[in-house]
Design a protein around this motif. Structure first.
Motif, PDB file in Angstrom:
ATOM      1  N   VAL A 195       0.868  -1.176   0.000  1.00 26.14           N
ATOM      2  CA  VAL A 195       0.000   0.000   0.000  1.00 26.14           C
ATOM      3  C   VAL A 195       0.904   1.225   0.000  1.00 26.14           C
ATOM      4  CG1 VAL A 195      -1.734   1.287   1.282  1.00 26.14           C
ATOM      5  CG2 VAL A 195      -1.820  -1.199   1.257  1.00 26.14           C
ATOM      6  N   VAL A 196       0.593   2.200  -0.859  1.00 25.89           N
ATOM      7  CA  VAL A 196       1.370   3.443  -0.906  1.00 25.89           C
ATOM      8  C   VAL A 196       0.832   4.379   0.173  1.00 25.89           C
ATOM      9  CG1 VAL A 196       2.020   5.436  -2.306  1.00 25.89           C
ATOM     10  CG2 VAL A 196       1.796   3.187  -3.375  1.00 25.89           C
ATOM     11  N   LYS A 197       1.686   4.710   1.157  1.00 19.69           N
ATOM     12  CA  LYS A 197       1.290   5.617   2.230  1.00 19.69           C
ATOM     13  C   LYS A 197       1.520   7.074   1.847  1.00 19.69           C
ATOM     14  CE  LYS A 197      -0.053   2.695   5.406  1.00 19.69           C
ATOM     15  NZ  LYS A 197      -1.448   2.698   5.874  1.00 19.69           N
ATOM     16  N   PHE A 198       2.633   7.315   1.123  1.00 16.81           N
ATOM     17  CA  PHE A 198       2.946   8.656   0.618  1.00 16.81           C
ATOM     18  C   PHE A 198       3.574   8.486  -0.754  1.00 16.81           C
ATOM     19  CE2 PHE A 198       6.241  12.083   0.296  1.00 16.81           C
ATOM     20  CZ  PHE A 198       5.362  13.116   0.039  1.00 16.81           C
ATOM     21  N   ASP A 199       2.951   9.078  -1.776  1.00 12.70           N
ATOM     22  CA  ASP A 199       3.405   8.791  -3.142  1.00 12.70           C
ATOM     23  C   ASP A 199       4.749   9.406  -3.508  1.00 12.70           C
ATOM     24  OD1 ASP A 199       2.451  11.350  -3.200  1.00 12.70           O
ATOM     25  OD2 ASP A 199       1.045  11.062  -4.859  1.00 12.70           O
ATOM     26  N   GLY A 200       5.138  10.510  -2.867  1.00 13.68           N
ATOM     27  CA  GLY A 200       6.454  11.098  -3.138  1.00 13.68           C
ATOM     28  C   GLY A 200       6.677  11.336  -4.626  1.00 13.68           C
ATOM     29  N   PHE A 201       7.824  10.878  -5.148  1.00 16.69           N
ATOM     30  CA  PHE A 201       8.156  11.105  -6.564  1.00 16.69           C
ATOM     31  C   PHE A 201       7.187  10.398  -7.509  1.00 16.69           C
ATOM     32  CE2 PHE A 201      10.162   7.037  -5.901  1.00 16.69           C
ATOM     33  CZ  PHE A 201      10.087   6.404  -7.134  1.00 16.69           C
ATOM     34  N   LEU A 202       6.471   9.354  -7.012  1.00 19.28           N
ATOM     35  CA  LEU A 202       5.502   8.649  -7.862  1.00 19.28           C
ATOM     36  C   LEU A 202       4.347   9.560  -8.280  1.00 19.28           C
ATOM     37  CD1 LEU A 202       5.261   5.211  -6.021  1.00 19.28           C
ATOM     38  CD2 LEU A 202       6.545   5.737  -8.094  1.00 19.28           C
TER      39      LEU A 202
END
Length: 582
Positions: A195-202
């Motif tokens: 699960v992505v909690k914080f997408d950041g560079f994505l």
């Protein structure tokens, strides 16, 4: 479990080696109770990739946009010349301080400070010179650009990669679930999800996967689970799998390999790949996979085990690079006689020596003299060696009718099939290869089939119709005129009726090209060409002035046009066929 039932897919950690082992395991699963033994949740981070180098730009544009290596460089050249991106031939992953500051402003203003994390990258490429900055947009604040669709797409890719390189890591939560059986403590099933909690560079630059299965596994979402939870199996399958040969290179994959081995520089990757294709050492194309059977065992929910044989097609290749017969023969020859030069380390070592010359540590004249001394001796030695074995020659067997040997080899114009030898009283017979055949795989039967042509089909309009094969493929010959046989038609089985249809179809096309002719001048015609109407007279073509209508031209007017153009020396090219040098 409470609520709605859900389905999850888990895989056995230890794979059975034989069908017997698989059957025994499925038999054991019939009476087993399944439960979740362990759930491991761990945080994970994904770091953005470095800004583009020449190599990584070529690879990524091939994967994402479908561009060839040379196409990518051509588009990048146009972007560079118009001042939209930095120099596109580089092996550096560094960004200038100005670029980093520009990225900071773009990220904080459009996404917020939480997305910002500046960094500098270090190159791991063998023999990298890092003479230029990484590839990036000239002005980072320009998220898009004008130009062709291709230019816009490539610019967008470069912008996203450069910006993403200065963004925060993506924060993930990876879950691994272990499922056990009450009657087997050794074998376990596992499944993973994230699960992505914080997408950041994505948020800007989504990860791209070559392997669809890997993408499916990475993005799989799991339902709420807890340790000790009892599970019921829907079905358990055991599928026979075979070892696959290594995949052939794509253009992008070959670039990556050249970079890994230290062969060439950013400026030479695209020309190298283009050159081996232009010289027909390598061809890019698709290959269909081979169909084979495999065993498929299934344990159903009601406890029944089914055993079936199924078929699938594996090994298909799309847009891959394949060595040609000429390429294989040339490679074998060079590897046999110049092993030191064909060694992967040779180019990398020479590049290092050139760097020493550039740094003033070595004299280029000494370097060249030392190389040429040994190289010249090798060439002289090989030229003096007379080999009875012809280049790429392979003896296939004996022709039943004549008892003469049948062989294949590389001739002056490519691979040829030969019946007989130069020592025989009669001259050897030769035939071209049919498309799809190669020196390494052709059989005696396939070789003999090539000599079934030319063959006579019958008469049409009191003239003989012949089907044959030439340098440009199969053809139908009638009344000294030739018609190409379509690729989907086998020249060995084509009928007279089909050949006549091809002849008539070509005549119809020729009629459409003819605008006007003159009985009193049989060699004079007004024709429709690729670039518009023209006059054809005695093997030479003449332009028609734009103010004249081709259909309305009289003989006297045409002869005047021909006379004027001959006097002015503006006569267009006469068709000439130069003999190839021996």
């Amino acid at each position: 479990a409470k609520g709605e039932p859900f389905e999850i897919k888990a895989e056995l950690t230890k794979r059975p080696k034989t069908k017997k082992e698989a059957e025994a395991f499925l038999e054991n699963c019939r009476t087993a109770n399944f439960s979740i033994e362990n759930i491991t949740i761990r945080p994970a981070k994904k770091t953005p990739a470095a800004p583009f180098t020449t190599s990584t730009l070529q690879q990524e544009s091939a994967r994402r946009l479908g561009y060839t290596v040379s196409q990518t460089m051509m588009i990048a050249q146009r972007l560079y010349e118009s001042g939209k991106i930095t120099y596109m031939r580089t092996d550096s992953v560094n960004l200038s301080n100005y670029a980093v500051e520009s990225c900071k402003k773009v990220i904080t203003s459009t996404m917020g400070k939480q997305y910002l994390k500046t960094r500098q990258f270090t190159t791991k490429t063998k023999g990298a010179q890092e003479a230029h900055e990484a590839i990036r947009p000239t002005y980072m604040e320009k998220q898009s650009t004008e130009g062709t669709v291709q230019e816009q797409k490539l610019y967008d890719l470069i912008w996203k990669r450069a910006v993403a390189s200065q963004m925060a890591e993506a924060e993930l939560e990876k879950t691994t679930v272990v499922i056990g059986m009450d009657n087997d403590t050794e074998n376990k099933f596992t499944l993973t999800g994230e699960v992505v909690k914080f997408d950041g560079f994505l948020h800007v630059y989504k990860e791209f996967y070559d392997d669809e299965q890997e993408q499916e596994n990475e993005s799989r979402l799991l339902p709420p689970l807890k340790e000790g939870q009892i599970l019921e199996h829907e079905k358990i399958t055991a599928i026979e799998r075979f070892t696959q040969h290594p995949a052939r290179y794509t253009e992008a994959g070959l670039v990556r390999k050249l970079e890994e081995l230290g062969i060439g520089r950013p400026s030479t990757y695209a020309p190298t790949i283009s050159t081996v294709q232009q010289r027909e050492y390598v061809e890019k194309g698709d290959r269909e996979g081979k169909e084979h059977t495999y065993k498929f065992l299934v344990l159903t929910k009601n406890g029944t085990i089914t055993d079936t044989i199924q078929t699938e097609k594996t090994g298909s290749e799309k847009a891959k690079l394949f060595p040609t017969d000429i390429g294989i023969v040339v490679n074998d020859f060079l590897t046999a006689y110049f092993p030191n030069i064909l060694d992967y380390n040779f180019t990398a070592d020479v590049e290092k020596e050139f760097d020493d010359v550039a740094g003033g540590e070595k004299q280029w004249t000494t370097l060249m003299r030392d190389f040429y001394a040994s190289f010249h001796l090798s060439v002289e030695s090989i030229l003096a060696t007379k080999s009875e074995h012809k280049v790429g020659e392979r003896i296939l067997g004996i022709e039943p009718k004549t008892g003469k040997s049948v062989s294949v080899k590389i001739g002056r114009f490519g691979p040829v099939i030969q019946i007989g030898t130069a020592d025989d009283e009669e001259k050897p017979r030769f035939s071209q290869f049919k498309k799809g055949l190669s020196l390494e795989t052709i059989t005696l039967e396939e070789a003999l089939d090539a000599f079934k042509l030319p063959r006579t089909l019958g008469d049409f309009e009191d003239k003989t119709v012949i089907v044959g094969i030439g340098p440009f493929g199969p053809y139908v010959k009638h009344n000294s005129k030739y018609v190409s046989v379509p690729k989907d038609t086998d020249p060995l089985v084509i009928s007279l009726e089909e050949a006549v249809n091809l002849i008539n179809n070509k005549r119809e096309v020729e009629k459409q090209k003819l605008i006007k002719n003159f009985p009193e001048e049989p060699e004079l015609e007004v024709r429709n060409g690729k670039y518009g109407p023209y006059i054809a007279y005695k093997g030479t073509n003449y332009k028609i002035p734009k103010n004249l209508i081709p259909k309305e031209l009289e003989l006297s007017t045409i002869m005047e046009i021909i006379h004027q153009q001959n006097e002015k020396g503006t006569t267009p090219r006469r068709k000439k066929y130069a003999a190839k040098k021996k």
